[in-house]
Motif scaffolding. Structure first.
Motif, PDB file in Angstrom:
ATOM      1  N   TYR A 107       0.701  -1.189  -0.020  1.00  0.00           N
ATOM      2  CA  TYR A 107      -0.083   0.008   0.067  1.00  0.00           C
ATOM      3  C   TYR A 107       0.738   1.265  -0.028  1.00  0.00           C
ATOM      4  CZ  TYR A 107      -2.976   3.641   2.023  1.00  0.00           C
ATOM      5  OH  TYR A 107      -3.576   4.702   2.232  1.00  0.00           O
ATOM      6  N   THR A 108       1.985   1.249   0.856  1.00  0.00           N
ATOM      7  CA  THR A 108       2.625   2.459   1.011  1.00  0.00           C
ATOM      8  C   THR A 108       3.410   2.659  -0.193  1.00  0.00           C
ATOM      9  OG1 THR A 108       4.377   1.437   2.233  1.00  0.00           O
ATOM     10  CG2 THR A 108       2.720   2.663   3.506  1.00  0.00           C
ATOM     11  N   THR A 109       3.817   1.597  -0.883  1.00  0.00           N
ATOM     12  CA  THR A 109       4.897   1.559  -1.866  1.00  0.00           C
ATOM     13  C   THR A 109       4.340   2.120  -3.318  1.00  0.00           C
ATOM     14  OG1 THR A 109       6.201  -0.074  -1.088  1.00  0.00           O
ATOM     15  CG2 THR A 109       6.297   0.110  -3.520  1.00  0.00           C
ATOM     16  N   VAL A 110       3.052   1.756  -3.205  1.00  0.00           N
ATOM     17  CA  VAL A 110       2.261   2.116  -4.620  1.00  0.00           C
ATOM     18  C   VAL A 110       1.721   3.551  -4.370  1.00  0.00           C
ATOM     19  CG1 VAL A 110       0.107   1.735  -5.915  1.00  0.00           C
ATOM     20  CG2 VAL A 110       1.540  -0.376  -5.142  1.00  0.00           C
ATOM     21  N   LEU A 111       0.959   3.780  -3.251  1.00  0.00           N
ATOM     22  CA  LEU A 111       0.523   5.158  -3.232  1.00  0.00           C
ATOM     23  C   LEU A 111       1.560   6.505  -3.161  1.00  0.00           C
ATOM     24  CD1 LEU A 111      -2.535   5.667  -3.399  1.00  0.00           C
ATOM     25  CD2 LEU A 111      -1.914   3.163  -2.791  1.00  0.00           C
ATOM     26  N   ARG A 112       2.777   6.074  -2.683  1.00  0.00           N
ATOM     27  CA  ARG A 112       3.934   7.077  -2.697  1.00  0.00           C
ATOM     28  C   ARG A 112       4.583   7.215  -3.822  1.00  0.00           C
ATOM     29  NH1 ARG A 112       7.349   6.847   2.581  1.00  0.00           N
ATOM     30  NH2 ARG A 112       7.404   4.430   2.126  1.00  0.00           N
ATOM     31  N   GLY A 113       4.347   5.827  -4.894  1.00  0.00           N
ATOM     32  CA  GLY A 113       5.238   5.978  -5.950  1.00  0.00           C
ATOM     33  C   GLY A 113       4.446   6.468  -7.133  1.00  0.00           C
ATOM     34  N   ILE A 114       2.991   6.528  -6.979  1.00  0.00           N
ATOM     35  CA  ILE A 114       2.141   6.977  -8.081  1.00  0.00           C
ATOM     36  C   ILE A 114       1.992   8.505  -8.084  1.00  0.00           C
ATOM     37  CG2 ILE A 114      -0.152   6.745  -9.350  1.00  0.00           C
ATOM     38  CD1 ILE A 114      -0.116   3.868  -8.252  1.00  0.00           C
ATOM     39  N   PRO A 115       2.055   9.301  -9.094  1.00  0.00           N
ATOM     40  CA  PRO A 115       1.641  10.771  -8.889  1.00  0.00           C
ATOM     41  C   PRO A 115       0.331  11.011  -8.325  1.00  0.00           C
ATOM     42  CG  PRO A 115       2.802  10.304 -11.068  1.00  0.00           C
ATOM     43  CD  PRO A 115       2.423   9.029 -10.396  1.00  0.00           C
ATOM     44  N   ASP A 116       0.020  12.076  -7.494  1.00  0.00           N
ATOM     45  CA  ASP A 116      -1.443  12.078  -6.691  1.00  0.00           C
ATOM     46  C   ASP A 116      -2.332  12.549  -7.835  1.00  0.00           C
ATOM     47  OD1 ASP A 116       0.005  11.737  -4.462  1.00  0.00           O
ATOM     48  OD2 ASP A 116       0.311  13.822  -4.016  1.00  0.00           O
ATOM     49  N   LEU A 117      -1.847  13.297  -8.807  1.00  0.00           N
ATOM     50  CA  LEU A 117      -2.865  13.560  -9.800  1.00  0.00           C
ATOM     51  C   LEU A 117      -3.502  12.463 -10.808  1.00  0.00           C
ATOM     52  CD1 LEU A 117      -4.434  15.748 -11.265  1.00  0.00           C
ATOM     53  CD2 LEU A 117      -2.336  15.943 -12.727  1.00  0.00           C
ATOM     54  N   LEU A 118      -2.547  11.366 -10.953  1.00  0.00           N
ATOM     55  CA  LEU A 118      -2.905  10.146 -11.473  1.00  0.00           C
ATOM     56  C   LEU A 118      -4.052   9.328 -10.660  1.00  0.00           C
ATOM     57  CD1 LEU A 118      -2.750   7.981 -13.763  1.00  0.00           C
ATOM     58  CD2 LEU A 118      -0.517   7.275 -12.857  1.00  0.00           C
ATOM     59  N   VAL A 119      -3.809   9.303  -9.508  1.00  0.00           N
ATOM     60  CA  VAL A 119      -4.580   8.671  -8.421  1.00  0.00           C
ATOM     61  C   VAL A 119      -6.039   9.296  -8.611  1.00  0.00           C
ATOM     62  CG1 VAL A 119      -5.172   8.101  -5.857  1.00  0.00           C
ATOM     63  CG2 VAL A 119      -2.773   7.944  -6.873  1.00  0.00           C
ATOM     64  N   ILE A 120      -6.179  10.494  -8.364  1.00  0.00           N
ATOM     65  CA  ILE A 120      -7.386  11.315  -8.724  1.00  0.00           C
ATOM     66  C   ILE A 120      -7.904  10.755  -9.844  1.00  0.00           C
ATOM     67  CG2 ILE A 120      -8.523  13.647  -8.749  1.00  0.00           C
ATOM     68  CD1 ILE A 120      -6.406  14.553  -6.926  1.00  0.00           C
ATOM     69  N   TYR A 121      -7.426  10.932 -11.036  1.00  0.00           N
ATOM     70  CA  TYR A 121      -7.877  10.512 -12.174  1.00  0.00           C
ATOM     71  C   TYR A 121      -8.515   8.968 -12.181  1.00  0.00           C
ATOM     72  CZ  TYR A 121      -6.380  14.408 -15.018  1.00  0.00           C
ATOM     73  OH  TYR A 121      -6.304  15.692 -15.621  1.00  0.00           O
TER      74      TYR A 121
END
Length: 231
Positions: A55-69
């Motif tokens: 969880y921490t590896t993926v979410l801290r590695g993906i740009p926040d804007l991409l997560v929102i999209y």
């Protein structure tokens, strides 16, 4: 930027309230996820520890804007699919506030998990071992020893995560939520005075940051009052 019939003051204030609301919701969601993730990280089960690390590896590695999209278009695809079953056609967008708050919450939860984990690791192991040797139940150990001290150590880091969440809220403008950044874009496009609106937006963000920062510092001083007095 006045408050008259042709002014944009009320719109900017309403957008400020929306920014604070979505940031608070995202922050609270992140606190829940971060707490669960930290508990999983200390679990004796390897599977739970693996999930927390993933969880921490993926979410801290993906740009926040991409997560929102991903949250917005993923949720919209599901809603559109369900609507199609009832005869509706076309794209049905997900609520921007809910998807934005969820996206911010999931991202901030990865950072809050590390804050909680670090706070627990900062505890004196002797106190925990003494409580266990005394026969204190796990829940009582958590409530009386671990939680109060971990919360004290976590406050500075939680304040930093709040600043991060507040800045991330500006990214939700890309999915249509009218918060400070989106309202500034609308005003700048309508009046052709981008500098005035973006300068006002910067001042509003700084005001929120200043007030909330004072609140976290006050909470930190109150939490450390007994420790400082003992020292």
């Amino acid at each position: 930027m006045g408050f008259g019939p042709n002014g944009w003051g009320y719109g900017m204030l309403a957008a400020t309230g929306m920014t604070v609301a979505v940031a608070l919701c995202g922050y609270l969601i992140g606190s829940i996820l971060g707490s669960l993730g930290a508990a999983a990280a200390f679990s004796r089960f390897m599977l739970l520890r693996g999930i927390a690390g993933f969880y921490t590896t993926v979410l801290r590695g993906i740009p926040d804007l991409l997560v929102i999209y991903l949250f917005y278009f993923g949720s919209s695809s599901v809603i559109s699919g369900v609507a199609a079953l009832f005869g509706a056609e076309g794209f049905v967008g997900a609520p921007a506030f809910i998807t934005g708050a969820m996206a911010i919450g999931v991202v901030s939860g990865a950072y809050q998990m590390q804050v909680f984990r670090g706070a627990v690791l900062a505890l004196a192991k002797g106190e925990i071992e003494a409580a266990r040797a005394y026969g204190m139940p796990s829940f009582l150990l958590f409530r009386r020893i671990i939680l109060p001290q971990a919360a004290r150590f976590a406050i500075p880091g939680m304040g930093n995560v709040w600043q991060l969440v507040l800045k991330e809220s500006a990214l939700i403008s890309v999915i249509g939520l009218v918060e400070i950044m989106r309202q500034s874009q609308i005003g700048a496009g309508s009046t052709r005075q981008p500098f005035s609106f973006y300068l006002t937006a910067a001042a509003l963000y700084l005001l929120i940051t200043f007030v909330s920062g004072r609140g976290f510092r006050l909470a930190e001083r109150r939490a450390m009052r007994g420790v400082q007095g003992a020292a």
